[in-house]
Write an enzyme that holds these catalytic residues in place. Structure first.
Site, short mmCIF file in Angstrom:
data_model
loop_
_atom_site.label_atom_id
_atom_site.label_comp_id
_atom_site.label_asym_id
_atom_site.label_seq_id
_atom_site.Cartn_x
_atom_site.Cartn_y
_atom_site.Cartn_z
N ASP A 202 0.83 -1.20 0.00
CA ASP A 202 0.00 0.00 0.00
C ASP A 202 0.87 1.26 0.00
O ASP A 202 1.86 1.33 0.73
CB ASP A 202 -0.86 -0.03 1.28
CG ASP A 202 -1.80 1.15 1.37
OD1 ASP A 202 -2.77 1.17 0.60
OD2 ASP A 202 -1.56 2.05 2.20
N GLU A 271 1.68 -0.52 -5.06
CA GLU A 271 0.71 0.50 -5.47
C GLU A 271 1.46 1.80 -5.72
O GLU A 271 2.08 2.35 -4.80
CB GLU A 271 -0.34 0.71 -4.38
CG GLU A 271 -1.38 1.74 -4.79
CD GLU A 271 -2.14 2.34 -3.61
OE1 GLU A 271 -3.31 2.68 -3.78
OE2 GLU A 271 -1.56 2.48 -2.52
C1 BGC Z 1 -5.33 2.49 -0.11
C2 BGC Z 1 -6.45 3.30 0.46
C3 BGC Z 1 -5.99 3.85 1.78
C4 BGC Z 1 -4.65 4.59 1.67
C5 BGC Z 1 -4.03 4.84 2.98
C6 BGC Z 1 -4.28 3.55 -0.35
O1 BGC Z 1 -3.75 3.82 -1.44
O2 BGC Z 1 -5.65 1.79 -1.27
O3 BGC Z 1 -7.63 2.57 0.60
O4 BGC Z 1 -6.96 4.71 2.29
O5 BGC Z 1 -3.73 3.87 0.90
O6 BGC Z 1 -3.52 3.67 3.51
#
Ligand code: BGC
Length: 543
Positions: A202, A271
């Site tokens: 993440d 991500e």
């Molecule tokens: C996740 C979100 C989250 C954020 C903070 C992101 O990119 O996919 O759902 O709110 O990270 O952790």
């Protein structure tokens, strides 16, 4: 590398949002036993892996993306024994299990933060990003948080600000401290030892910050759109050069990779969100010492056109050396694709075409739960809203609850068979007609099209591992070749993005032999002409 170890190339990763998949104990919130009960269904989709959004101990201010104990399952979801059982059953069904690792920030209720905020001298005093106020008491710089307002929260114990790129209850860890890096890696290893097959990382670009705390430069108004931020969010007003995608990140992801390499077959999916996400995707997945796969928000925006998809994929292909992409058109952060791209079209051929298109791009793909049913974005009224992001920006941006409502399993059951308790988000009435039970009974449903396409895709080496090359075509038709040198398979594919029948010049390729897809509207070749029905697809081999 053996094929077994390279399982992730071209893999289909099904994203489970645990709160909303299935509730086994009727408290209104989905749980691990609920996932276990639905694993046979997930296996029936022909997916290679599941990615489970965070199920760790959390005060749930950001629904699990704010972790207070990285080594415990939150009691709402179950316990470690349930988790072990989930892995065991998934593996028995030949499904890999990937977990969501939220490394850049913790919950403010994490023990590390409780200690760190006590004073400026404790052992963990610099485990988070603390900074003195300006002489006039204002925050040290202009950084903004994604969920709205300054990225700095005042803490009266230390008389200092701390950094939070997301909610104030999600303080950012200070990765410049090697002890922090090690502690984070130890937590990751805890799960690798438990048998997980991979990590979705993440917000991985946010780990480091500029230690000089330089101000981010302003971004011109015309460049503020996109990337999932609402345009009325001050976060969109800046170039995030100093709070995101810092060069030191690369060293840290290389440490993650070195750790993963101790566990053969374990993979990482990062991500990526940066000022140039495609370039960063390439950079973060380069070589065999960084992440295995990366994905970004580029196909998660509202831009729906053949030109945009072609431009996005080609730009990435040019930037990639040996990195491996992963594509997604839906997840728990953006409106459902039938709404975002399809403007809520009732035509089932639209989601069928989108899935086939996504599954034909070079790379792996993430499919978000409910996408296989062609769900639309749910309407969640303000008084039922849960997402703090939506509550902050209502009504111009309604947040992320509309893609997080419960899965509709059975239109005859209470709460669509999700739970007998009161669900944490309402089941959308319009989703009932798309329930799993109804679609299973209809051989031509979106769900059955999904299953047949994915089963067929698995047998096509050109789609799993081949090169990609775009071919100019009519404006509404996305056409490309996939060729796999190893097996020799060559495929020509085309997708009609429009709701009109399109006639276009067929690609000049030798020995085209069409492969009509069951459950889809297929185009036809007649001499030099390709005719594709609305939201139709065309697949063909050539020599
Ligand atoms: C996740 C979100 C989250 C954020 C903070 C992101 O990119 O996919 O759902 O709110 O990270 O952790």
């Amino acid at each position: 590398m053996t094929e077994q170890i390279d399982w992730w190339r071209g893999a289909v990763i099904y994203q489970v949002y645990p709160r909303s998949l299935h509730d086994s104990n009727n408290d209104g919130i989905g749980d691990l036993q609920g996932i276990i009960e639905k694993l046979d269904y997930i296996a029936s989709l022909g997916v290679d892996a599941i990615w489970i959004s965070p199920c760790f101990k959390s005060p749930m201010k950001d629904f699990g993306y704010d972790i207070s104990d990285y080594r415990q399952i939150d009691p709402i979801f179950g316990d470690l024994a349930d988790f072990d059982q989930l892995i065991e059953k998934a593996h028995a069904l030949n499904i890999k299990v990937m977990i969501d690792q939220v490394l850049s920030h913790t919950s403010d209720l994490h023990d590390w933060f409780s200690e760190s905020r006590q004073n400026k001298t404790n052992d963990k005093s610099d485990w988070y990003v603390w900074a003195d106020p300006n002489p006039d008491g204002t925050p040290p710089n202009n950084w903004q948080s994604i969920f709205g307002g300054p990225a700095w929260q005042w803490d009266s114990r230390r008389c200092q600000y701390y950094l939070h790129n997301f909610l104030a209850s999600q303080p950012d860890l200070n990765f410049h401290n090697p002890d922090v890096q090690q502690a984070v890696l130890d937590n990751v290893e805890f799960w690798l030892k438990r048998g997980v097959d991979g990590l979705r990382l993440d917000a991985i670009t946010y780990c480091f910050h500029d230690q000089a705390l330089r101000d981010n430069p302003a971004k011109p108004e015309e460049l503020r759109a996109g990337r999932g931020f609402s345009e009325d969010n001050p976060y969109a007003y800046q170039y995030h050069y100093y709070n995101n995608e810092r060069p030191e990140n690369l060293g840290f992801i290389e440490k993650i990779r070195a750790l993963l390499d101790k566990y053969p077959g374990a993979v990482s999916l990062g991500e990526i969100s940066s000022e140039d996400s495609l370039k960063t995707m390439a950079e973060y997945s380069e070589g065999d010492h960084r992440l295995h796969m990366t994905y970004s928000f580029e196909l998660l925006t509202n831009d729906y056109s053949t030109g945009y998809v072609q431009e996005t994929v080609s730009t990435l292909e040019e930037a990639l050396s040996d990195g491996w992409p992963c594509w997604a058109v839906g997840n728990h952060d953006v409106a459902r694709v039938v709404t975002r791209w399809g403007h809520n079209t009732q035509n089932p051929d639209f989601p069928k075409m989108v899935t086939a298109m996504l599954g034909s791009l070079r790379g792996s793909l993430c499919v978000y739960q409910g996408e296989e049913l062609g769900l639309t974005e749910a309407e969640v009224p303000y008084d039922k809203l849960q997402d703090p992001y939506g509550i902050e920006f209502w009504p111009t941006f309604k947040g992320r609850d509309g893609c997080r409502t419960p899965m509709p399993w059975d239109d005859k059951k209470v709460n669509s068979g999700f739970s007998e308790g009161s669900p944490w988000l309402p089941v959308d009435a319009s989703h009932l007609a798309k329930s799993v039970n109804l679609q299973e009974a209809d051989p031509d449903s979106v769900l059955n099209a999904y299953r047949t396409f994915m089963a067929w895709r698995k047998q096509q080496p050109a789609l799993i591992n081949g090169d990609i090359e775009f071919i100019e075509s009519a404006e509404q038709v996305l056409m490309f070749k996939r060729t796999d040198a190893h097996s020799g398979q060559k495929l020509l594919v085309a997708f009609n993005f429009s709701d009109q029948l399109i006639k276009t010049q067929a690609a000049q390729l030798p020995n085209l032999v069409q492969i009509p897809l069951k459950c889809h509207k297929n185009g036809e070749i007649n001499g030099q002409e390709l005719t594709i029905p609305p939201f139709g697809v065309f697949f063909s081999t050539f020599q």
